[in-house]
Scaffold this motif. Sequence first.
Motif, PDB file in Angstrom:
ATOM      1  N   LEU A 120      39.579  54.212  33.461  1.00  0.00           N
ATOM      2  CA  LEU A 120      40.979  53.872  33.254  1.00  0.00           C
ATOM      3  C   LEU A 120      41.521  54.526  31.991  1.00  0.00           C
ATOM      4  CD1 LEU A 120      39.322  50.650  33.484  1.00  0.00           C
ATOM      5  CD2 LEU A 120      41.330  50.659  34.916  1.00  0.00           C
ATOM      6  N   TRP A 121      42.841  54.567  31.901  1.00  0.00           N
ATOM      7  CA  TRP A 121      43.490  54.924  30.656  1.00  0.00           C
ATOM      8  C   TRP A 121      43.833  53.632  29.936  1.00  0.00           C
ATOM      9  CZ3 TRP A 121      46.101  57.843  34.753  1.00  0.00           C
ATOM     10  CH2 TRP A 121      45.888  59.217  34.682  1.00  0.00           C
ATOM     11  N   SER A 122      43.684  53.617  28.642  1.00  0.00           N
ATOM     12  CA  SER A 122      44.242  52.557  27.796  1.00  0.00           C
ATOM     13  C   SER A 122      45.552  53.096  27.254  1.00  0.00           C
ATOM     14  CB  SER A 122      43.306  52.232  26.628  1.00  0.00           C
ATOM     15  OG  SER A 122      42.137  51.627  27.081  1.00  0.00           O
ATOM     16  N   SER A 123      46.638  52.486  27.641  1.00  0.00           N
ATOM     17  CA  SER A 123      47.959  52.988  27.261  1.00  0.00           C
ATOM     18  C   SER A 123      48.394  52.414  25.906  1.00  0.00           C
ATOM     19  CB  SER A 123      48.982  52.656  28.347  1.00  0.00           C
ATOM     20  OG  SER A 123      49.097  51.252  28.497  1.00  0.00           O
ATOM     21  N   ILE A 124      47.486  52.448  24.931  1.00  0.00           N
ATOM     22  CA  ILE A 124      47.766  51.825  23.641  1.00  0.00           C
ATOM     23  C   ILE A 124      48.590  52.698  22.705  1.00  0.00           C
ATOM     24  CG2 ILE A 124      45.789  50.280  23.687  1.00  0.00           C
ATOM     25  CD1 ILE A 124      44.281  52.290  21.958  1.00  0.00           C
ATOM     26  N   GLU A 125      48.711  53.963  23.003  1.00  0.00           N
ATOM     27  CA  GLU A 125      49.506  54.875  22.189  1.00  0.00           C
ATOM     28  C   GLU A 125      50.833  55.145  22.896  1.00  0.00           C
ATOM     29  OE1 GLU A 125      48.671  56.062  19.219  1.00  0.00           O
ATOM     30  OE2 GLU A 125      46.662  55.197  19.213  1.00  0.00           O
ATOM     31  N   ALA A 159      37.466  40.443  33.514  1.00  0.00           N
ATOM     32  CA  ALA A 159      37.781  39.317  32.646  1.00  0.00           C
ATOM     33  C   ALA A 159      37.855  39.689  31.168  1.00  0.00           C
ATOM     34  CB  ALA A 159      36.764  38.199  32.854  1.00  0.00           C
ATOM     35  N   ASP A 160      37.043  40.611  30.714  1.00  0.00           N
ATOM     36  CA  ASP A 160      37.005  40.960  29.290  1.00  0.00           C
ATOM     37  C   ASP A 160      37.934  42.099  28.914  1.00  0.00           C
ATOM     38  OD1 ASP A 160      35.084  39.038  28.994  1.00  0.00           O
ATOM     39  OD2 ASP A 160      33.412  40.434  28.949  1.00  0.00           O
ATOM     40  N   LEU A 161      38.624  42.660  29.868  1.00  0.00           N
ATOM     41  CA  LEU A 161      39.463  43.839  29.608  1.00  0.00           C
ATOM     42  C   LEU A 161      40.911  43.448  29.373  1.00  0.00           C
ATOM     43  CD1 LEU A 161      38.016  46.188  32.331  1.00  0.00           C
ATOM     44  CD2 LEU A 161      37.665  46.381  29.877  1.00  0.00           C
ATOM     45  N   ARG A 162      41.670  44.421  28.884  1.00  0.00           N
ATOM     46  CA  ARG A 162      43.116  44.255  28.762  1.00  0.00           C
ATOM     47  C   ARG A 162      43.710  44.043  30.150  1.00  0.00           C
ATOM     48  NH1 ARG A 162      42.100  48.749  25.413  1.00  0.00           N
ATOM     49  NH2 ARG A 162      42.609  48.294  23.266  1.00  0.00           N
ATOM     50  N   HIS A 163      44.929  43.649  30.143  1.00  0.00           N
ATOM     51  CA  HIS A 163      45.655  43.483  31.398  1.00  0.00           C
ATOM     52  C   HIS A 163      46.070  44.850  31.938  1.00  0.00           C
ATOM     53  CE1 HIS A 163      45.716  39.188  30.964  1.00  0.00           C
ATOM     54  NE2 HIS A 163      46.088  39.352  29.707  1.00  0.00           N
ATOM     55  N   PRO A 164      46.398  44.900  33.224  1.00  0.00           N
ATOM     56  CA  PRO A 164      46.833  46.184  33.787  1.00  0.00           C
ATOM     57  C   PRO A 164      48.184  46.620  33.216  1.00  0.00           C
ATOM     58  CG  PRO A 164      47.065  44.433  35.406  1.00  0.00           C
ATOM     59  CD  PRO A 164      46.375  43.835  34.223  1.00  0.00           C
ATOM     60  N   TYR A 165      48.397  47.927  33.243  1.00  0.00           N
ATOM     61  CA  TYR A 165      49.683  48.478  32.885  1.00  0.00           C
ATOM     62  C   TYR A 165      50.713  47.907  33.845  1.00  0.00           C
ATOM     63  CZ  TYR A 165      53.268  51.726  31.613  1.00  0.00           C
ATOM     64  OH  TYR A 165      54.441  52.249  31.170  1.00  0.00           O
ATOM     65  N   PRO A 166      51.885  47.482  33.451  1.00  0.00           N
ATOM     66  CA  PRO A 166      52.650  47.837  32.270  1.00  0.00           C
ATOM     67  C   PRO A 166      52.532  46.863  31.103  1.00  0.00           C
ATOM     68  CG  PRO A 166      54.135  46.827  33.822  1.00  0.00           C
ATOM     69  CD  PRO A 166      52.757  46.852  34.455  1.00  0.00           C
ATOM     70  N   ALA A 167      51.583  45.950  31.104  1.00  0.00           N
ATOM     71  CA  ALA A 167      51.394  45.090  29.940  1.00  0.00           C
ATOM     72  C   ALA A 167      51.174  45.967  28.709  1.00  0.00           C
ATOM     73  CB  ALA A 167      50.191  44.177  30.155  1.00  0.00           C
ATOM     74  N   PRO A 168      51.620  45.540  27.542  1.00  0.00           N
ATOM     75  CA  PRO A 168      51.410  46.349  26.327  1.00  0.00           C
ATOM     76  C   PRO A 168      49.925  46.693  26.157  1.00  0.00           C
ATOM     77  CG  PRO A 168      52.877  44.510  25.871  1.00  0.00           C
ATOM     78  CD  PRO A 168      52.329  44.300  27.258  1.00  0.00           C
ATOM     79  N   GLY A 169      49.645  47.989  26.022  1.00  0.00           N
ATOM     80  CA  GLY A 169      48.257  48.434  25.912  1.00  0.00           C
ATOM     81  C   GLY A 169      47.491  48.331  27.210  1.00  0.00           C
ATOM     82  N   GLY A 170      48.211  48.111  28.315  1.00  0.00           N
ATOM     83  CA  GLY A 170      47.582  47.889  29.609  1.00  0.00           C
ATOM     84  C   GLY A 170      46.793  49.079  30.126  1.00  0.00           C
ATOM     85  N   LEU A 171      45.917  48.785  31.063  1.00  0.00           N
ATOM     86  CA  LEU A 171      45.026  49.781  31.654  1.00  0.00           C
ATOM     87  C   LEU A 171      45.589  50.306  32.965  1.00  0.00           C
ATOM     88  CD1 LEU A 171      41.719  47.869  30.989  1.00  0.00           C
ATOM     89  CD2 LEU A 171      42.525  49.900  29.792  1.00  0.00           C
ATOM     90  N   LEU A 172      45.383  51.594  33.175  1.00  0.00           N
ATOM     91  CA  LEU A 172      45.869  52.275  34.364  1.00  0.00           C
ATOM     92  C   LEU A 172      44.714  53.072  34.953  1.00  0.00           C
ATOM     93  CD1 LEU A 172      48.629  52.709  35.792  1.00  0.00           C
ATOM     94  CD2 LEU A 172      48.956  54.679  34.319  1.00  0.00           C
ATOM     95  N   PRO A 173      44.347  52.832  36.223  1.00  0.00           N
ATOM     96  CA  PRO A 173      43.169  53.495  36.798  1.00  0.00           C
ATOM     97  C   PRO A 173      43.393  54.971  37.119  1.00  0.00           C
ATOM     98  CG  PRO A 173      44.255  52.175  38.470  1.00  0.00           C
ATOM     99  CD  PRO A 173      44.983  51.924  37.186  1.00  0.00           C
ATOM    100  N   TRP A 174      42.343  55.765  36.888  1.00  0.00           N
ATOM    101  CA  TRP A 174      42.371  57.181  37.294  1.00  0.00           C
ATOM    102  C   TRP A 174      41.103  57.574  38.054  1.00  0.00           C
ATOM    103  CZ3 TRP A 174      38.323  59.959  35.529  1.00  0.00           C
ATOM    104  CH2 TRP A 174      37.706  59.563  34.337  1.00  0.00           C
ATOM    105  N   GLY A 175      40.099  56.734  38.092  1.00  0.00           N
ATOM    106  CA  GLY A 175      38.873  57.058  38.814  1.00  0.00           C
ATOM    107  C   GLY A 175      37.987  55.842  38.959  1.00  0.00           C
ATOM    108  N   GLU A 176      36.960  56.010  39.780  1.00  0.00           N
ATOM    109  CA  GLU A 176      35.995  54.929  39.992  1.00  0.00           C
ATOM    110  C   GLU A 176      34.690  55.536  40.465  1.00  0.00           C
ATOM    111  OE1 GLU A 176      37.555  52.360  43.012  1.00  0.00           O
ATOM    112  OE2 GLU A 176      37.900  54.006  44.381  1.00  0.00           O
ATOM    113  N   SER A 177      33.627  54.756  40.344  1.00  0.00           N
ATOM    114  CA  SER A 177      32.357  55.234  40.874  1.00  0.00           C
ATOM    115  C   SER A 177      32.142  54.601  42.237  1.00  0.00           C
ATOM    116  CB  SER A 177      31.202  54.884  39.931  1.00  0.00           C
ATOM    117  OG  SER A 177      30.811  53.538  40.094  1.00  0.00           O
ATOM    118  N   TYR A 178      31.255  55.201  42.984  1.00  0.00           N
ATOM    119  CA  TYR A 178      30.899  54.633  44.280  1.00  0.00           C
ATOM    120  C   TYR A 178      30.054  53.379  44.094  1.00  0.00           C
ATOM    121  CZ  TYR A 178      32.725  58.939  46.287  1.00  0.00           C
ATOM    122  OH  TYR A 178      33.543  59.980  46.650  1.00  0.00           O
ATOM    123  N   GLU A 179      29.679  53.090  42.863  1.00  0.00           N
ATOM    124  CA  GLU A 179      28.873  51.909  42.537  1.00  0.00           C
ATOM    125  C   GLU A 179      29.722  50.751  42.030  1.00  0.00           C
ATOM    126  OE1 GLU A 179      25.592  52.050  43.159  1.00  0.00           O
ATOM    127  OE2 GLU A 179      25.808  54.137  43.771  1.00  0.00           O
TER     128      GLU A 179
END
Length: 188
Positions: free
Chosen positions: A132-137, A107-127
Amino acid sequence: MIDDDFIGTQAPVRRILDPDEAIATLEGAVPGLVGHRRPEPVRFDWSVIEDGLGVILPADFKCLAERYPAFALDNFLRVSLPDPGREIHRFRAMRNDRDWWDSDDAADLRHPYPAPGGLLPWGESYEGDRFLWSSIEHSPQQWQVTVASRNGGWWHYEGGVVQFLAELCDGTLEPWALPPVSTKVTES
């Protein structure tokens, strides 16, 4: 984006842009990782993932994937790397991670990519923590890492994925809202 659970931003002393240097730094921080290295780097059809996403992925991540299979650090942080010949599956996983985006955890994060500055997952914890990457650049080599803790807190790291992993394991990086991560490596 609501900033109630934003913890802050950490920056490396020097951002490592050269993929080979970043890999060497990670291998120095996580000595057991070398034992999981592929005998020869593999070639991926990166266009399957990148054309599907509409973006070029950071060079350090691609270099890591070419040299290593997916792995986990300390049976905690799973680094999601594609499998040779199965690039379409990695693309679909990155694109279709929608259940999490619709949850209260995001809820508090940016929207997923391809939204401007969106987040793209690259890993997760077992917990349940997300990495994620922030695609802001405009340049993927300048993307920052965003950590979304399962406890609701989230923060940024102004370096690449490989440097983030190295600094998380060697203790240079403060593991805000995460447990300390040891250098034990397992294949995931």
